[in-house]
Design a protein around this motif. Sequence first.
Motif, PDB file in Angstrom:
ATOM      1  N   THR A 150      -6.797  -4.208   2.989  1.00 26.70           N
ATOM      2  CA  THR A 150      -7.925  -4.847   3.686  1.00 26.70           C
ATOM      3  C   THR A 150      -9.128  -3.916   3.826  1.00 26.70           C
ATOM      4  O   THR A 150     -10.219  -4.366   4.187  1.00 26.70           O
ATOM      5  CB  THR A 150      -7.488  -5.325   5.085  1.00 26.70           C
ATOM      6  OG1 THR A 150      -6.840  -4.250   5.775  1.00 26.70           O
ATOM      7  CG2 THR A 150      -6.533  -6.513   4.996  1.00 26.70           C
ATOM      8  N   ALA A 151      -8.946  -2.623   3.522  1.00 23.76           N
ATOM      9  CA  ALA A 151     -10.084  -1.691   3.539  1.00 23.76           C
ATOM     10  C   ALA A 151     -11.121  -2.052   2.480  1.00 23.76           C
ATOM     11  O   ALA A 151     -12.245  -1.548   2.514  1.00 23.76           O
ATOM     12  CB  ALA A 151      -9.598  -0.259   3.322  1.00 23.76           C
ATOM     13  N   LEU A 152     -10.768  -2.939   1.564  1.00 21.24           N
ATOM     14  CA  LEU A 152     -11.738  -3.421   0.574  1.00 21.24           C
ATOM     15  C   LEU A 152     -12.954  -4.074   1.235  1.00 21.24           C
ATOM     16  O   LEU A 152     -14.035  -4.120   0.639  1.00 21.24           O
ATOM     17  CB  LEU A 152     -11.067  -4.441  -0.359  1.00 21.24           C
ATOM     18  CG  LEU A 152     -10.387  -3.885  -1.622  1.00 21.24           C
ATOM     19  CD1 LEU A 152      -9.586  -4.975  -2.306  1.00 21.24           C
ATOM     20  CD2 LEU A 152     -11.421  -3.283  -2.578  1.00 21.24           C
ATOM     21  N   SER A 183       0.842  -1.213   0.000  1.00 23.13           N
ATOM     22  CA  SER A 183       0.000   0.000   0.000  1.00 23.13           C
ATOM     23  C   SER A 183       0.870   1.254   0.000  1.00 23.13           C
ATOM     24  O   SER A 183       1.700   1.438   0.892  1.00 23.13           O
ATOM     25  CB  SER A 183      -0.909  -0.015   1.236  1.00 23.13           C
ATOM     26  OG  SER A 183      -1.578  -1.254   1.337  1.00 23.13           O
ATOM     27  N   PRO A 184       0.670   2.154  -0.981  1.00 23.09           N
ATOM     28  CA  PRO A 184       1.619   3.259  -1.174  1.00 23.09           C
ATOM     29  C   PRO A 184       1.322   4.567  -0.452  1.00 23.09           C
ATOM     30  O   PRO A 184       2.206   5.410  -0.349  1.00 23.09           O
ATOM     31  CB  PRO A 184       1.548   3.489  -2.684  1.00 23.09           C
ATOM     32  CG  PRO A 184       0.126   3.151  -3.029  1.00 23.09           C
ATOM     33  CD  PRO A 184      -0.286   2.046  -2.096  1.00 23.09           C
ATOM     34  N   VAL A 185       0.091   4.785   0.039  1.00 27.35           N
ATOM     35  CA  VAL A 185      -0.316   6.120   0.492  1.00 27.35           C
ATOM     36  C   VAL A 185       0.570   6.635   1.624  1.00 27.35           C
ATOM     37  O   VAL A 185       1.141   7.734   1.545  1.00 27.35           O
ATOM     38  CB  VAL A 185      -1.796   6.140   0.917  1.00 27.35           C
ATOM     39  CG1 VAL A 185      -2.144   7.462   1.600  1.00 27.35           C
ATOM     40  CG2 VAL A 185      -2.692   5.930  -0.290  1.00 27.35           C
ATOM     41  N   ILE A 242      -4.444   2.192  11.813  1.00 21.80           N
ATOM     42  CA  ILE A 242      -5.231   3.369  12.198  1.00 21.80           C
ATOM     43  C   ILE A 242      -5.500   4.290  11.005  1.00 21.80           C
ATOM     44  O   ILE A 242      -6.636   4.767  10.833  1.00 21.80           O
ATOM     45  CB  ILE A 242      -4.544   4.130  13.348  1.00 21.80           C
ATOM     46  CG1 ILE A 242      -4.536   3.279  14.621  1.00 21.80           C
ATOM     47  CG2 ILE A 242      -5.249   5.458  13.606  1.00 21.80           C
ATOM     48  CD1 ILE A 242      -5.913   2.963  15.179  1.00 21.80           C
ATOM     49  N   PRO A 243      -4.507   4.568  10.138  1.00 20.41           N
ATOM     50  CA  PRO A 243      -4.817   5.379   8.953  1.00 20.41           C
ATOM     51  C   PRO A 243      -5.913   4.778   8.081  1.00 20.41           C
ATOM     52  O   PRO A 243      -6.823   5.493   7.640  1.00 20.41           O
ATOM     53  CB  PRO A 243      -3.473   5.418   8.206  1.00 20.41           C
ATOM     54  CG  PRO A 243      -2.453   5.289   9.275  1.00 20.41           C
ATOM     55  CD  PRO A 243      -3.053   4.347  10.266  1.00 20.41           C
ATOM     56  N   ALA A 244      -5.854   3.463   7.845  1.00 26.29           N
ATOM     57  CA  ALA A 244      -6.872   2.815   7.020  1.00 26.29           C
ATOM     58  C   ALA A 244      -8.234   2.841   7.704  1.00 26.29           C
ATOM     59  O   ALA A 244      -9.260   3.051   7.053  1.00 26.29           O
ATOM     60  CB  ALA A 244      -6.464   1.372   6.720  1.00 26.29           C
ATOM     61  N   LEU A 245      -8.234   2.664   9.014  1.00 20.14           N
ATOM     62  CA  LEU A 245      -9.487   2.702   9.767  1.00 20.14           C
ATOM     63  C   LEU A 245     -10.121   4.085   9.688  1.00 20.14           C
ATOM     64  O   LEU A 245     -11.332   4.219   9.451  1.00 20.14           O
ATOM     65  CB  LEU A 245      -9.234   2.316  11.226  1.00 20.14           C
ATOM     66  CG  LEU A 245     -10.444   2.402  12.176  1.00 20.14           C
ATOM     67  CD1 LEU A 245     -11.545   1.447  11.712  1.00 20.14           C
ATOM     68  CD2 LEU A 245     -10.032   2.100  13.613  1.00 20.14           C
TER      69      LEU A 245
END
Length: 229
Positions: free
Chosen positions: A187-189, A74-76, A147-150
């Motif tokens: 996994t945010a998918l 994941s690049p962000v 936490i960023p993805a959440l």
Amino acid sequence: MSVNVFSDLNLNKKDSIYLLILFVFSLLITINLVLFNAKVGIFSSDVYVYLTNSLTYAGLNTNHIGDLHNMFLSPVICYLTSILFRLGVNKIISLFIITGCFGILCNIAMYVLLRNRFNSLLSLTGSMLFGSLSLTLFWWANGTLDIPALGLSIWAMIFTIIAVDKNPKYYLLALPIFVVAVFTRYTALFMLPLMFLYFLSKHDFFDWVDCFISDRDLFKKLLFDFFKS
């Protein structure tokens, strides 16, 4: 426009005070955890990979061969960290700062989400409790992507809710934020079925399918009216 967004999020002037309190609370947590993690160091091997990728994005990684096989990750967060690297902050703390900022964003998102169902005081209490949980604090500002993805996933869900309930124009925010969340942590998918189910809960999907099969002109009219509303 900003006033409309504020009201569509079910927020008012009183919420500004609570949001300011929550921001200060989250900022203090972030500062303490960034300094703590910088002192303790890295405990997850994944963080080394994120740092290596950040150096590559910043053009500072001289060992390109052997590191390129990790660039599919994941690049962000890595890209945002690379911006600090290019600004001269070439230390591990750069990654802690970036993930810590997303921790603040996550806590505010929790308040806005709770505000859809509860009053301001209960929403503030809930978001502070969320930010004080040991599980949350463990992953907050430690260089990992959870936490960023959440936080981004919660924001995507918030704008999906108001897009379905109030104005479809918010899909223009919900979908890009969802995409950024996915590229923050793949996994945010798993949020996509939840967003789709919420849409189905507010619209009779099978009636739409039946209408599409039996009467195309009526279906086009319904679709036009839906996006126009």
